[in-house]
Design an enzyme around this catalytic site. Structure first.
Site, PDB file in Angstrom:
ATOM      1  N   GLN A  77      39.176  35.033  46.279  1.00  0.00           N
ATOM      2  CA  GLN A  77      39.315  36.150  45.353  1.00  0.00           C
ATOM      3  C   GLN A  77      40.436  35.921  44.339  1.00  0.00           C
ATOM      4  O   GLN A  77      41.175  36.832  44.013  1.00  0.00           O
ATOM      5  CB  GLN A  77      39.600  37.442  46.118  1.00  0.00           C
ATOM      6  N   ASP A 130      52.683  34.143  43.541  1.00  0.00           N
ATOM      7  CA  ASP A 130      51.923  34.551  42.361  1.00  0.00           C
ATOM      8  C   ASP A 130      52.730  35.416  41.396  1.00  0.00           C
ATOM      9  O   ASP A 130      52.229  35.799  40.337  1.00  0.00           O
ATOM     10  CB  ASP A 130      50.672  35.324  42.789  1.00  0.00           C
ATOM     11  N   ASN A 187      44.902  61.055  44.077  1.00  0.00           N
ATOM     12  CA  ASN A 187      43.747  60.925  44.976  1.00  0.00           C
ATOM     13  C   ASN A 187      43.468  62.247  45.675  1.00  0.00           C
ATOM     14  O   ASN A 187      43.275  62.302  46.894  1.00  0.00           O
ATOM     15  CB  ASN A 187      44.015  59.836  46.020  1.00  0.00           C
ATOM     16  N   SER A 232      46.374  54.345  42.388  1.00  0.00           N
ATOM     17  CA  SER A 232      47.499  53.404  42.297  1.00  0.00           C
ATOM     18  C   SER A 232      47.039  52.028  41.864  1.00  0.00           C
ATOM     19  O   SER A 232      47.728  51.320  41.131  1.00  0.00           O
ATOM     20  CB  SER A 232      48.190  53.266  43.663  1.00  0.00           C
TER      21      SER A 232
END
Length: 429
Positions: free
Chosen positions: A123, A162, A288, A369
């Site tokens: 991914q 990363d 949410n 988020s």
């Protein structure tokens, strides 16, 4: 070390406020009560204290330890319930509890990858990144040069493979000092995840996660504790700091706040206005709270903030679908393409989002988020390509991009500006 509240001294201040002309009690009188300090304060909470003058503020700060200082003779401090009640009884003083804000993810959606390398390799470009680039064959990303993305969150693991090369600032606003430089430890994971989506660069081996704008620079500001919640004054302090840093360095900055609460904080509202006036773009998670109308959280509900809704990786009526959990705007202001208080503005991928994690690995989580950093990253990419844009022009550009991909899936989603998806899904192309 926390100063204990001098209860009798506070009562002396109360008495002094009744003196002719509203004179402040003399400092030497306060000193007479130094031996009358409370030894066991008990549970505390944060309050905003506002006085009539700077002299009164200084007097009060002899009894209450300053946390953050603001304009109009205001400051915040941690107090007990007894201290709070004493303050409420003081004339010429106003006191209010400081709002607590929390991360906007769905805890039940968390999946931490056990096989780190294999998971990352499968991914490197997650579905949300491919979707916002409108390219299912995408193998890497680019863009965002000379733009700063300030992630105000639980901190960031800036040593993650990363994120290591994208990190430029790392600061903690949650400790006793207003700002602690060169530390932003994330023990929650949420902030590191958000940062990866906005500007992950794939790491040295290019097998890690790519974010939307990997050439942007990260300002990692820890404003939430390890449980994912934090006080509005610390967040407001960080917002203002972003604006001041951007101004002093003459750089363009975007604030990502994947956090919120049901109530509005005047401290954050004022800080957002301060940042907007200084050219910063502010993006926040809508919340949410489900698909009932009028459920947008603050600060996303502010007209000066881009409120972002959560899209799922499935189609309905020919478009991506707004998640049921994603908060909705007010029906009374739908359809006009004008941002008012409590409106959704943009939509972005937010369900089952794979990104960087605080342990150096990766995780999949969902929520508004996760949608928000997609928009922050896109904003950085567009701004880098159009450096003459003001923050208002950048926002208009994002709105126009969203209009070209209208969202028709999910409760209350429909043609045009709706309360579920706002203007639509803003994409790279």
């Amino acid at each position: 070390m926390k100063k204990p509240f001098k209860l009798l001294a506070a009562m002396a201040i109360v008495a002094s406020m009744f003196m002719p002309g509203g004179e402040v009690f003399a400092q030497d009188s306060l000193d007479d009560f130094k031996e009358e300090q409370i030894k066991h304060r008990g549970e505390t909470f944060r309050v905003l204290i506002t006085a009539n003058s700077e002299q009164e503020v200084q007097q009060l700060q002899q009894s209450f330890e300053l946390r953050n200082e603001f304009e109009d003779h205001s400051f915040t401090a941690d107090v007990t319930e007894k201290e709070f009640q004493a303050l409420k009884n003081m004339p010429h003083i106003t006191v209010e509890k400081v709002e607590i804000l929390s991360i906007q993810m769905e805890p039940s959606s968390l999946i931490v990858s056990d096989e780190v390398d294999a998971a990352a390799a499968s991914q490197s470009v997650p579905w949300g990144i491919k979707a916002i680039y409108n390219d299912n064959n995408l193998t890497s990303t680019s863009g965002g040069s000379n733009i700063r993305i300030a992630v105000l969150d639980t901190g960031v693991n800036v040593n993650h493979s990363d994120l290591y090369y994208t990190s430029e600032q790392c600061k903690d606003f949650t400790q006793q000092a207003p700002i602690v430089n060169n530390t932003c430890t994330d023990r929650n994971g949420h902030g590191t995840h958000v940062a990866g989506t906005a500007l992950g660069d794939g790491g040295d081996d290019k097998k890690g996660v790519y974010g939307v704008a990997p050439n942007a620079k990260l300002w990692a500001y820890k404003v939430l504790n390890d449980s994912g919640s934090g006080y509005a004054d610390d967040i407001a302090n960080a917002i203002r700091h972003v604006a001041d840093q951007a101004s002093s360095q003459r750089v363009k900055a975007i604030i990502n706040m994947s956090l919120g609460s049901n109530g509005e904080s005047s401290l954050i509202t004022n800080a957002v206005n301060y940042a907007n006036d200084r050219g910063v773009l502010v993006v926040a998670a809508a919340g949410n709270d489900g698909y009932s109308p009028g459920s947008i959280d603050y600060p996303a509900a502010l007209p000066s903030v881009i409120a972002v809704a959560n899209l799922e990786n499935r189609l309905e009526n020919g478009t991506y679908r707004v998640a049921n959990s994603s908060s909705r705007g007010y029906t009374s202001s739908a359809g006009d393409y004008v941002i008012q208080r409590g409106d959704i503005e943009l939509s972005a991928p937010g369900t089952s989002i794979f990104s960087t994690w605080y342990n150096g690995g990766y995780a999949t989580i969902s929520g508004t988020s996760m949608a928000t950093p997609h928009v922050a990253g896109l904003a950085a990419k567009v701004w880098a390509e159009n450096p003459s844009f003001t923050n208002a022009q950048l926002r208009a550009n994002l709105q126009n991009r969203a209009k070209s991909y209208d969202i028709l899936g999910g409760y209350y989603a429909g043609i045009g500006d709706d309360i579920a998806s706002g203007f639509g899904f803003a994409r790279v192309r």
